[in-house]
Design an enzyme around this catalytic site. Structure first.
Site, mmCIF file in Angstrom:
data_model
loop_
_atom_site.group_PDB
_atom_site.id
_atom_site.type_symbol
_atom_site.label_atom_id
_atom_site.label_comp_id
_atom_site.label_asym_id
_atom_site.label_seq_id
_atom_site.Cartn_x
_atom_site.Cartn_y
_atom_site.Cartn_z
ATOM 1 N N ARG A 1 0.845 -1.191 0.000
ATOM 2 C CA ARG A 1 0.000 0.000 0.000
ATOM 3 C C ARG A 1 0.883 1.245 0.000
ATOM 4 O O ARG A 1 2.018 1.218 0.459
ATOM 5 C CB ARG A 1 -0.921 0.011 1.221
ATOM 6 C CG ARG A 1 -1.938 -1.113 1.227
ATOM 7 C CD ARG A 1 -2.960 -0.901 2.341
ATOM 8 N NE ARG A 1 -3.880 -2.015 2.401
ATOM 9 C CZ ARG A 1 -4.938 -2.163 1.609
ATOM 10 N NH1 ARG A 1 -5.207 -1.237 0.698
ATOM 11 N NH2 ARG A 1 -5.723 -3.211 1.712
ATOM 12 N N HIS A 2 0.307 2.335 -0.510
ATOM 13 C CA HIS A 2 1.069 3.580 -0.545
ATOM 14 C C HIS A 2 1.147 4.160 0.864
ATOM 15 O O HIS A 2 0.154 4.168 1.590
ATOM 16 C CB HIS A 2 0.406 4.577 -1.495
ATOM 17 C CG HIS A 2 1.316 5.684 -1.913
ATOM 18 N ND1 HIS A 2 1.611 6.758 -1.088
ATOM 19 C CD2 HIS A 2 2.011 5.886 -3.054
ATOM 20 C CE1 HIS A 2 2.442 7.562 -1.708
ATOM 21 N NE2 HIS A 2 2.713 7.072 -2.906
ATOM 22 N N PRO A 3 2.322 4.676 1.261
ATOM 23 C CA PRO A 3 2.462 5.175 2.635
ATOM 24 C C PRO A 3 1.781 6.507 2.906
ATOM 25 O O PRO A 3 1.593 6.878 4.064
ATOM 26 C CB PRO A 3 3.973 5.298 2.806
ATOM 27 C CG PRO A 3 4.486 5.525 1.422
ATOM 28 C CD PRO A 3 3.603 4.716 0.534
#
Length: 419
Positions: A226-228
Site C-alpha cells: 500500500r502507498h504510505p
C-alpha cells in the site's frame, strides 16, 4: 537509417551491473561498445546464475550488442592494446574498485591530458572521496545506507525491493551524463570527466521520504503493497478471492469511486474520509468499507467498473504473466537477439526513435572478439574513427578527381568537421 550514436566508440572497463547497464543503452542506440573483461571467466556477473540456458540472467540483460575483449591489464602488451583502443575512443567508462583505474594509469586526468576530447566516466559505490570511499558497495548495501530498505516491506519487517535499484539508478545517471557530455562536446570540441556514485544516485531517489520526514515530523512507515501517504492506493480483495490494485489521486476520483463504483455517495463527505490525509489516517476503516462492497464483484468485473469510472487500476501479475502482457504483444515490443546459448527473446529499449529500431545485438561470449580487436588495433593510430572515415572518403587530394587536401579541425558526433 543510421542509429543516433552510430560512429561513437565506447571502451568499457566494466563489471557487475551499473556500468554495463549504462553502456548497453549506448549500444542499443548504435554506439560501438568494446567491453574489456578479465581473461578466463570474464565479468564476474557472468557467474551470478545460470538461469538463461546456462547463462546469467543479469549478464544477458545488460550486455547485448557489445564486443568482448579479454585483456590482462598488468601485461604490458595487453595494456598497450588498451591504450590504442582509447586513442580511437569517444568514451571511456570504468567501475573498478576505488583507486584501481589510477593505479593502472587509466585515471580521468591522465587520459584526458592525452586526449582532451575523450569523455571519461567513473562509476563508484560512494564517490571519489569521503570516509566511505573505500567501502565495498553492493546494491542491497547501498539501499540500506540511503534508508530505502527501512521504508520497504511490511510493518513487521523490512524488505529488499525486487530489482537492483541502486545499480539501475547509477547506470541511468551515467548514461544520461554521457549523452550530455557528447552534446557538450559537439558545441565545445572538449570532452568531460564524469563521476557517478550509486550512493548519490539512489540518494536522489530518496527525495520524497527525506522531505516527508524532515518536515513532517515522522518517518515514512512501511506499508507493504500500500502507498504510505495516499489512500485508497493499494490492493483490495474481490469476491472471487483475487486482489485488485487501485489508486485515487484527487478529490474528483474520490467522488467517482464513492458514487460510481461503491454506490455510496454519502462517503464523499464522511468526516473520516473527507480528504487524503484523513483517508490515510483511517486507511484500515476505509479498506474494510471498500472490501465489503468489492466482495460482490469478480476481479474482471471490478476492473471494468473502475475503468468506467476513470479510476486507475491494475492486476497483480506474476513475472510470467508480465512476459505475456497483452500491451507488449499488441505493440510488438519483443525481439530476438543472439547469445552464446542461441537466440533469446528480449524487450526493445524504452526510448523509441521514430523510423529506426534499436540495434539489439548479440550477447558476447567471454573474450569472443579478442582476436578481431587485436588485428584491428594492431598498430597505433592518432586518428579517431571519424577522421579515418573522412580520410577514406576524401583521400589526400587528387586534382583529377576534383578533391582537395583538407585539415581536420575537430571531430563531431556525425563525422569530422573541416576547415
Amino acid at each position: 537509417m543510421e542509429l543516433p550514436l552510430h560512429g561513437i566508440t565506447v571502451v568499457a572497463l566494466e563489471q557487475a551491473v551499473a556500468a554495463p547497464f549504462a553502456t548497453r543503452q549506448l549500444a542499443d542506440l548504435g554506439a560501438r561498445v568494446i567491453k574489456i573483461e578479465r581473461p578466463g571467466r570474464g565479468d564476474f556477473a557472468r557467474g551470478y546464475d545460470r538461469s538463461v540456458k546456462g547463462l546469467s540472467a543479469y549478464f544477458v540483460w545488460i550486455n547485448r550488442g557489445k564486443e568482448s575483449v579479454a585483456l590482462d591489464l598488468k601485461d604490458p602488451t595487453d595494456h598497450s592494446l588498451l591504450d590504442r583502443l582509447l586513442a580511437r575512443a569517444d568514451i571511456f567508462i570504468q567501475n573498478l574498485g576505488p583507486g584501481a583505474a589510477d593505479r593502472l594509469g587509466l585515471g580521468a586526468e591522465t587520459l584526458r591530458a592525452r586526449d582532451p576530447r575523450l569523455i571519461t566516466c567513473d562509476v563508484s559505490g560512494y564517490g571519489p572521496e569521503g570516509p566511505y570511499r573505500d567501502k565495498k558497495a553492493y546494491d542491497l548495501l547501498i539501499q540500506c545506507e540511503v534508508g530505502l530498505v527501512s521504508i520497504t516491506g511490511s510493518p513487521d519487517a523490512p524488505a529488499r525491493p525486487g530489482i537492483s535499484v541502486a545499480d539501475i539508478a547509477g547506470g541511468m545517471y551515467a548514461y544520461t551524463g554521457l549523452l550530455t557530455a557528447l552534446y557538450e562536446r559537439e558545441r565545445t570540441g572538449q570532452g568531460s570527466a564524469l563521476s557517478v556514485s550509486l550512493f548519490d544516485a539512489l540518494a536522489e531517489w530518496m527525495g520524497h521520504p527525506y522531505f516527508a520526514q524532515a518536515h513532517g515530523g515522522a518517518p515514512i512507515a512501511r506499508s507493504g503493497a500500500r502507498h504510505p501517504s495516499i489512500s485508497p492506493y493499494g490492493h483490495y480483495a474481490c469476491g472471487d478471492g483475487a486482489r485488485v490494485f487501485l489508486s485515487v489521486q484527487n478529490d474528483r476520483e474520490w467522488v467517482a469511486l464513492c458514487s460510481q463504483v461503491l454506490g455510496r455517495p454519502a462517503l464523499i463527505r464522511d468526516p473520516r474520509f473527507a480528504d487524503n490525509p484523513l483517508r490515510r489516517a483511517h486507511d484500515d476503516e476505509l479498506t474494510a468499507v471498500m472490501e465489503a462492497d468489492f466482495a460482490r464483484h469478480t476481479a474482471d468485473g471490478l476492473l471494468a467498473l473502475l475503468d468506467g469510472a476513470g479510476i486507475a487500476n491494475a492486476r497483480l501479475r506474476t513475472v510470467g504473466e508480465f512476459a505475456d502482457h497483452p500491451q507488449l504483444t499488441a505493440r510488438e515490443r519483443w525481439r530476438d537477439f543472439g547469445s552464446p546459448a542461441g537466440p533469446l527473446r528480449g524487450l526493445l529499449p524504452p526510448v523509441e526513435v521514430r523510423g529506426r529500431e534499436a540495434a539489439m545485438g548479440a550477447v558476447p561470449a567471454a573474450g569472443e572478439h579478442t582476436a578481431a580487436i587485436r588485428a584491428e588495433f594492431a598498430t597505433s593510430s592518432m586518428l579517431g574513427p571519424h577522421e579515418r572515415r573522412a580520410s577514406a572518403h576524401l583521400g589526400e587530394g587528387d586534382p583529377a578527381s576534383g578533391t582537395h587536401r583538407v585539415r581536420i579541425k575537430r571531430r563531431g558526433l556525425g563525422g569530422a568537421i573541416f576547415e
